[in-house]
Design an enzyme around this catalytic site. Structure first.
Site, PDB file in Angstrom:
ATOM      1  N   GLY A   1     -14.550  49.322  37.317  1.00  0.00           N
ATOM      2  CA  GLY A   1     -14.961  50.615  37.849  1.00  0.00           C
ATOM      3  C   GLY A   1     -14.964  51.695  36.776  1.00  0.00           C
ATOM      4  CB  THR A   2     -12.615  52.408  33.992  1.00  0.00           C
ATOM      5  OG1 THR A   2     -11.474  52.508  34.850  1.00  0.00           O
ATOM      6  CG2 THR A   2     -12.493  53.401  32.851  1.00  0.00           C
TER       7      THR A   2
ATOM      8  CD  GLN B   1      -9.412  52.440  46.138  1.00  0.00           C
ATOM      9  OE1 GLN B   1      -9.143  51.727  47.105  1.00  0.00           O
ATOM     10  NE2 GLN B   1      -8.791  52.307  44.975  1.00  0.00           N
TER      11      GLN B   1
ATOM     12  CB  SER C   1     -13.660  48.087  40.643  1.00  0.00           C
ATOM     13  OG  SER C   1     -12.636  47.341  40.046  1.00  0.00           O
ATOM     14  N   GLY C   2     -14.278  44.812  40.983  1.00  0.00           N
ATOM     15  CA  GLY C   2     -13.959  43.543  41.647  1.00  0.00           C
ATOM     16  C   GLY C   2     -12.535  43.442  42.185  1.00  0.00           C
TER      17      GLY C   2
ATOM     18  CB  CYS D   1      -3.972  55.338  36.216  1.00  0.00           C
ATOM     19  SG  CYS D   1      -5.184  54.552  37.230  1.00  0.00           S
TER      20      CYS D   1
HETATM   21  C1  LIG Z   1     -11.827  55.397  43.086  1.00  0.00           C
HETATM   22  C2  LIG Z   1     -11.613  54.568  41.854  1.00  0.00           C
HETATM   23  N1  LIG Z   1     -12.522  54.612  40.870  1.00  0.00           N
HETATM   24  C3  LIG Z   1     -12.399  53.878  39.753  1.00  0.00           C
HETATM   25  C4  LIG Z   1     -11.319  53.045  39.560  1.00  0.00           C
HETATM   26  C5  LIG Z   1     -11.220  52.256  38.295  1.00  0.00           C
HETATM   27  O1  LIG Z   1     -11.571  50.916  38.503  1.00  0.00           O
HETATM   28  P1  LIG Z   1     -11.091  49.784  37.470  1.00  0.00           P
HETATM   29  O2  LIG Z   1      -9.628  49.572  37.717  1.00  0.00           O
HETATM   30  O3  LIG Z   1     -11.919  48.579  37.838  1.00  0.00           O
HETATM   31  O4  LIG Z   1     -11.392  50.271  36.117  1.00  0.00           O
HETATM   32  C6  LIG Z   1     -10.333  52.980  40.554  1.00  0.00           C
HETATM   33  C7  LIG Z   1      -9.128  52.154  40.360  1.00  0.00           C
HETATM   34  O5  LIG Z   1      -8.058  52.476  40.838  1.00  0.00           O
HETATM   35  C8  LIG Z   1     -10.492  53.749  41.733  1.00  0.00           C
HETATM   36  O6  LIG Z   1      -9.595  53.717  42.710  1.00  0.00           O
END
Ligand SMILES: Cc1ncc(COP(=O)(O)O)c(C=O)c1O
Length: 397
Positions: A81-82, A194, A214-215, A339
């Site tokens: 997701g990031t 989410q 995100s997986g 995080c």
């Molecule tokens: C709303 C949201 N966006 C992005 C992310 C980031 O995803 P990833 O952990 O796959 O990088 C998260 C992860 O907690 C999230 O909750």
């Protein structure tokens, strides 16, 4: 001999932190296993091994495209997701600098840090101007605020579909409509990381131009994600190298992750019944906590919230202390987003909702999953009131 509390057997532990991550589903594990060993080919290779891996990637891409109701060529696999969110924002801002020396981006003040920190970076580097939309006490963006904020150099709007800390669901369809009415060339992105396991993410329903997932939040492995990019959109890649992912994201594909993501998405089709069960348990947890523990605030929207999210602020306690005490009882929850949990600052989401920092310190989030049971919820409802009582006594509240 009495068993020490931190030696609680793994299978007896209660996992209520599914917004942080989820276990890989057994069907997913089964689907990906051969691709670690006998089916190990590089999808760019022309020989049998390579083409076997390529076919599997194509199949996964098709499953996800069907799920979102889009073309397979509009699906770009990323490392999570990031990266998907970084690619969306930076990719559009970099491409827009042909037209505007300082493109304008709009986002909300309750986004995940991978959106907010990316926007702050672009501002610091003088690559973009950013407006952060306020939210109400439930964490909701007001569409009228968005409308007022759109300018002639606005190129990109990013508002998350559902919040990771408090579960609030944003009115994405309405936000898209307002944006497009003002200027159809503004690109609307939503972070659906989410939301994907719970809400309708079909692109023709939402009307968005870009969407991230995100997986590891839906039973696929960590380190895989995807960005949907509408086909006519010009975007600059962040990673340069080979021609993978339609030249939008170079690097040998994470074959195992991609197959896992495809399988996890396929399994979402059967999730409606499971979500009903999760919601029942979630409602029991919310009702029980609010009844049994005085001076407690339910954070997020009371109704427009993710089916698995129960998040609270307990006055007079420190969320970290509650977490540790829950962990000693074998219960895993979160004191904010994973995080953010190392920082002692109150969560930016709760601050944006106008919650007093002293109260926000007592934030705890429970996020349920398919495997949770009523007995587990009963256990939380038994031990949590005692923990809060004990900690309030210590703090003199
Ligand atoms: C709303 C949201 N966006 C992005 C992310 C980031 O995803 P990833 O952990 O796959 O990088 C998260 C992860 O907690 C999230 O909750």
């Amino acid at each position: 001999m009495r068993k020490s509390k931190n030696k609680i057997q793994r299978q007896k532990r209660i996992y209520l932190d599914h917004a942080a991550t989820t276990p890989v589903k057994k069907e997913v594990l089964k689907a990906i296993q051969p691709y670690f060993s006998e089916k190990f080919g590089n999808p760019s290779s022309v020989h049998f091994f390579g083409q076997e891996a390529k076919r599997a990637i194509d199949k996964s891409r098709q499953i996800i495209a069907d799920f979102l109701n889009v073309k397979p060529t509009e699906i770009i696999f990323t490392s999570g997701g990031t990266e998907a969110n970084n690619l969306a924002i930076k990719g559009i801002v970099f491409a827009s600098r042909k037209k505007f020396s300082l493109p304008h981006v709009i986002t909300s003040s309750v986004e995940h840090h991978c959106i907010l920190h990316t926007c702050e970076y672009l501002e610091r580097q003088k690559l973009a101007e950013v407006t952060y939309l306020p939210v109400d006490k439930f964490g909701m963006v007001n569409p009228l605020d968005l409308e007022k904020t759109i300018r002639s150099n606005t190129v990109f709007v990013s508002v998350m579909y559902a919040n990771n800390e408090i579960g609030t669901i944003q009115p994405i369809k309405e936000l898209v409509k307002i944006t497009k009415r003002k200027n159809p060339s503004i690109i609307f992105h939503t972070d659906a990381v989410q939301a994907i396991g719970d809400l309708n993410c079909k692109i023709n329903y939402l009307g968005v131009d870009m969407l991230s997932i995100s997986g590891h939040k839906i039973g696929a492995p960590k380190g895989i994600g995807m960005l949907y990019i509408r086909s006519n959109i010009e975007i600059h890649p962040l990673l340069h190298g080979g021609p993978q992912e339609f030249r939008k994201r170079a690097g040998t594909e994470n074959v195992v992750g991609i197959i896992g993501l495809g399988k996890a998405i396929e399994l979402l089709r059967k999730k409606e019944k499971k979500n009903e069960k999760i919601k029942k348990l979630r409602d029991k947890l919310i009702k029980g906590i609010l009844e049994k523990i005085p001076e407690t605030i339910l954070t997020g929207h009371p109704l427009k919230r993710l089916v698995n999210n129960a998040s609270f602020c307990f006055k007079g306690v420190d969320g970290e202390a509650v977490l540790l005490n829950l962990d000693l009882e074998g219960i895993a929850a979160s004191s904010g987003s994973a995080c953010a949990s190392l920082s002692l600052k109150p969560s930016h989401v709760l601050s944006a909702c106008g919650i007093d920092p002293l109260i926000a310190k007592g934030a705890i989030r429970f996020t349920l999953g398919e495997e949770n049971t009523e007995r587990e919820i009963d256990k939380v409802l038994k031990v949590l009131p005692l923990i809060i009582k004990k900690l309030r006594k210590i703090s003199g509240y």
